[in-house]
Motif scaffolding. Structure first.
Motif, short mmCIF file in Angstrom:
data_model
loop_
_atom_site.label_atom_id
_atom_site.label_comp_id
_atom_site.label_asym_id
_atom_site.label_seq_id
_atom_site.Cartn_x
_atom_site.Cartn_y
_atom_site.Cartn_z
N ILE A 37 35.47 -68.60 -134.69
CA ILE A 37 34.71 -69.67 -134.04
C ILE A 37 34.25 -70.74 -135.04
CG2 ILE A 37 33.95 -68.12 -132.21
CD1 ILE A 37 31.15 -68.17 -133.61
N ALA A 38 34.82 -70.74 -136.23
CA ALA A 38 34.38 -71.68 -137.26
C ALA A 38 34.55 -73.13 -136.81
CB ALA A 38 35.14 -71.42 -138.56
N ARG A 39 35.71 -73.44 -136.24
CA ARG A 39 35.96 -74.81 -135.79
C ARG A 39 35.01 -75.19 -134.65
NH1 ARG A 39 36.78 -79.96 -136.69
NH2 ARG A 39 37.88 -81.02 -134.98
N PHE A 40 34.75 -74.27 -133.76
CA PHE A 40 33.85 -74.51 -132.64
C PHE A 40 32.45 -74.87 -133.15
CE2 PHE A 40 30.59 -72.69 -129.77
CZ PHE A 40 30.79 -73.51 -128.66
N LEU A 41 31.94 -74.10 -134.10
CA LEU A 41 30.61 -74.36 -134.64
C LEU A 41 30.56 -75.71 -135.35
CD1 LEU A 41 29.64 -70.84 -136.01
CD2 LEU A 41 28.82 -71.94 -133.93
N GLN A 42 31.66 -76.10 -135.97
CA GLN A 42 31.71 -77.39 -136.64
C GLN A 42 31.65 -78.54 -135.63
OE1 GLN A 42 35.30 -78.02 -138.92
NE2 GLN A 42 34.62 -79.98 -139.73
N VAL A 43 32.43 -78.42 -134.56
CA VAL A 43 32.45 -79.46 -133.53
C VAL A 43 31.09 -79.57 -132.84
CG1 VAL A 43 33.42 -80.09 -131.27
CG2 VAL A 43 34.94 -79.34 -133.13
N MET A 44 30.46 -78.44 -132.59
CA MET A 44 29.16 -78.46 -131.92
C MET A 44 28.04 -78.90 -132.86
SD MET A 44 30.35 -77.69 -129.06
CE MET A 44 28.98 -77.46 -127.94
N GLY A 45 28.31 -78.83 -134.17
CA GLY A 45 27.31 -79.28 -135.14
C GLY A 45 26.25 -78.25 -135.44
N THR A 162 28.62 -69.58 -125.45
CA THR A 162 27.16 -69.63 -125.27
C THR A 162 26.39 -68.94 -126.39
OG1 THR A 162 27.25 -67.63 -123.87
CG2 THR A 162 27.38 -69.78 -122.77
N LEU A 163 26.80 -67.74 -126.78
CA LEU A 163 26.01 -66.94 -127.72
C LEU A 163 25.71 -67.68 -129.03
CD1 LEU A 163 24.62 -64.19 -128.16
CD2 LEU A 163 26.72 -63.47 -129.34
N PRO A 164 26.70 -68.27 -129.71
CA PRO A 164 26.39 -68.92 -130.98
C PRO A 164 25.86 -70.34 -130.84
CG PRO A 164 28.74 -69.05 -130.57
CD PRO A 164 28.15 -68.28 -129.41
N ASN A 165 25.83 -70.85 -129.63
CA ASN A 165 25.50 -72.25 -129.42
C ASN A 165 24.01 -72.47 -129.17
OD1 ASN A 165 26.39 -74.92 -129.32
ND2 ASN A 165 26.66 -74.90 -127.11
N PHE A 166 23.39 -71.53 -128.47
CA PHE A 166 22.03 -71.74 -128.00
C PHE A 166 20.97 -71.29 -129.00
CE2 PHE A 166 24.19 -71.78 -123.86
CZ PHE A 166 23.57 -72.87 -123.27
N GLY A 167 19.87 -72.02 -129.00
CA GLY A 167 18.65 -71.62 -129.67
C GLY A 167 17.51 -71.67 -128.67
N ASP A 168 16.37 -71.14 -129.05
CA ASP A 168 15.19 -71.10 -128.18
C ASP A 168 14.11 -72.03 -128.73
OD1 ASP A 168 16.43 -69.03 -126.66
OD2 ASP A 168 15.74 -67.57 -128.15
N ALA A 169 13.52 -72.84 -127.86
CA ALA A 169 12.47 -73.76 -128.29
C ALA A 169 11.83 -74.41 -127.08
CB ALA A 169 13.01 -74.82 -129.25
N ALA A 170 10.74 -75.12 -127.33
CA ALA A 170 10.04 -75.87 -126.28
C ALA A 170 9.59 -77.21 -126.83
CB ALA A 170 8.83 -75.07 -125.78
N ALA A 171 9.45 -78.17 -125.94
CA ALA A 171 8.91 -79.48 -126.29
C ALA A 171 7.87 -79.87 -125.25
CB ALA A 171 10.01 -80.53 -126.36
N ALA A 172 6.97 -80.75 -125.63
CA ALA A 172 5.94 -81.24 -124.72
C ALA A 172 5.67 -82.70 -125.00
CB ALA A 172 4.66 -80.42 -124.86
#
Length: 332
Positions: A37-45, A162-172
């Protein structure tokens, strides 16, 4: 009661968990499954992402972001006339997360509380709709809009999208009615529902989650591969349309706070517009993709770095599964 006319962003803030997971973990995880998935992670940034700890969820993260934005704005919970909670992974469907947040903040009884879900486009849509509502209701002076997604626990461990793409956070953000500009200027929506079933959660449908025959994979996010660049052309066209009808050019725009889903999409939108990439704030390398909150984490990061200042014109844009694309123009 309040002879004030413009809806401004008074303050923004974000919260992220302490746990950091770097790309190496996901590269090794999928390598053991015969996938590179190296190329995928590069494209997604992607470089890293923050992952919620046990006991953290969309509500707890949203609460932390809300506390921070109130403190930074010098306001108390009693000042809030409206609370909107945007999430595609709400901790509860009832009572509303906005009501639970109101309780934790000790808000006053004359507070409008409601939840909003437009998937990843949710917080952009919620800020736009809260701004429109405030324009028509003079009794709302301060509105708190919170966007928070807990995506990591809902990803299929075997899904490399999905698994390597998402992180968890909140904004207000706190919206404030003011007599003078700056503030909310204009918005535009683009909806194309032809591929509305490409992304679904829960995959089996809520009515089936108690079916004993359902596996965890059938409950988690279902993500059918598709060409995500399909949103680039309508995104650029809508940004250009909003500029045209408000007499602005690219030179007038200080910053673009777009969905952090894909660095490639941001680059393509920039190229399509003929804009300067330096105006596009990118935080997806640090945060991963945080869904609904991502454009407003970009906003606050731009403010922190000094690339966004009071009086600047800012575009917010995001994309919700299916597709719904809100484009919103503010003067900060």
């Amino acid at each position: 009661m309040f002879p004030l006319e413009h809806i401004a962003i008074r303050q923004a803030a974000y919260y992220h968990p302490e746990k950091v997971v770097h790309n190496d973990y996901y590269l090794d995880h999928f390598k053991s499954r015969g996938k590179d998935i190296a190329r995928f992670l590069q494209v997604m940034g992607r470089e890293q992402r923050y992952i919620a700890a046990e006991g953290e969820n969309a509500l707890t993260m949203g609460y932390q972001a809300a506390r921070k934005v109130l403190s930074d704005a010098g306001l108390a919970s009693e000042d809030l006339d409206m609370i909107v909670f945007s999430s595609q992974t709400p901790e509860y469907t009832y009572p509303t997360n906005a009501l639970l947040l109101h309780h934790r903040l000790r808000g006053k009884s004359r507070t409008i509380t409601l939840d909003s879900n437009a998937n990843c486009a949710g917080m952009v849509a919620a800020v736009e709709q809260a701004s429109r509502y405030m324009q028509s209701n003079p009794h709302v002076r301060y509105a708190l809009v919170v966007g928070s997604d807990l995506s990591s626990v809902n990803c299929n461990p075997e899904d490399e999208i999905t698994l390597p793409n998402f992180g968890d956070a909140a904004a207000a953000v706190i919206l404030e009615r003011r007599a003078e500009r700056p503030g909310f200027i204009d918005s535009l929506y683009y909806t194309d529902s032809d591929d509305c079933e490409n992304i679904m959660f829960p995959a089996c449908g809520l009515s089936n989650i108690y079916n004993p025959e359902m596996t965890p994979e059938q409950i988690r996010i279902s993500w059918k591969p598709f060409d995500g660049t399909c949103v680039v052309e309508p995104a650029a066209a809508d940004i250009e349309e909003v500029m045209r009808r408000n007499g602005l050019t690219l030179d007038d725009i200080a910053a673009f706070c777009l969905s952090q889903f894909s660095l490639k999409n941001i680059e393509l939108i920039c190229e399509k517009l003929g804009a300067d990439m330096d105006k596009f704030i990118y935080v997806g390398d640090e945060f991963g993709y945080t869904g609904t909150s991502s454009p407003f984490i970009a906003l606050q990061r731009g403010i922190e770095q000094g690339s966004i200042k009071r009086g600047d014109y800012i575009f917010f844009w995001s994309v919700g599964a299916g597709w719904q694309l809100p484009t919103v123009l503010f003067q900060y």
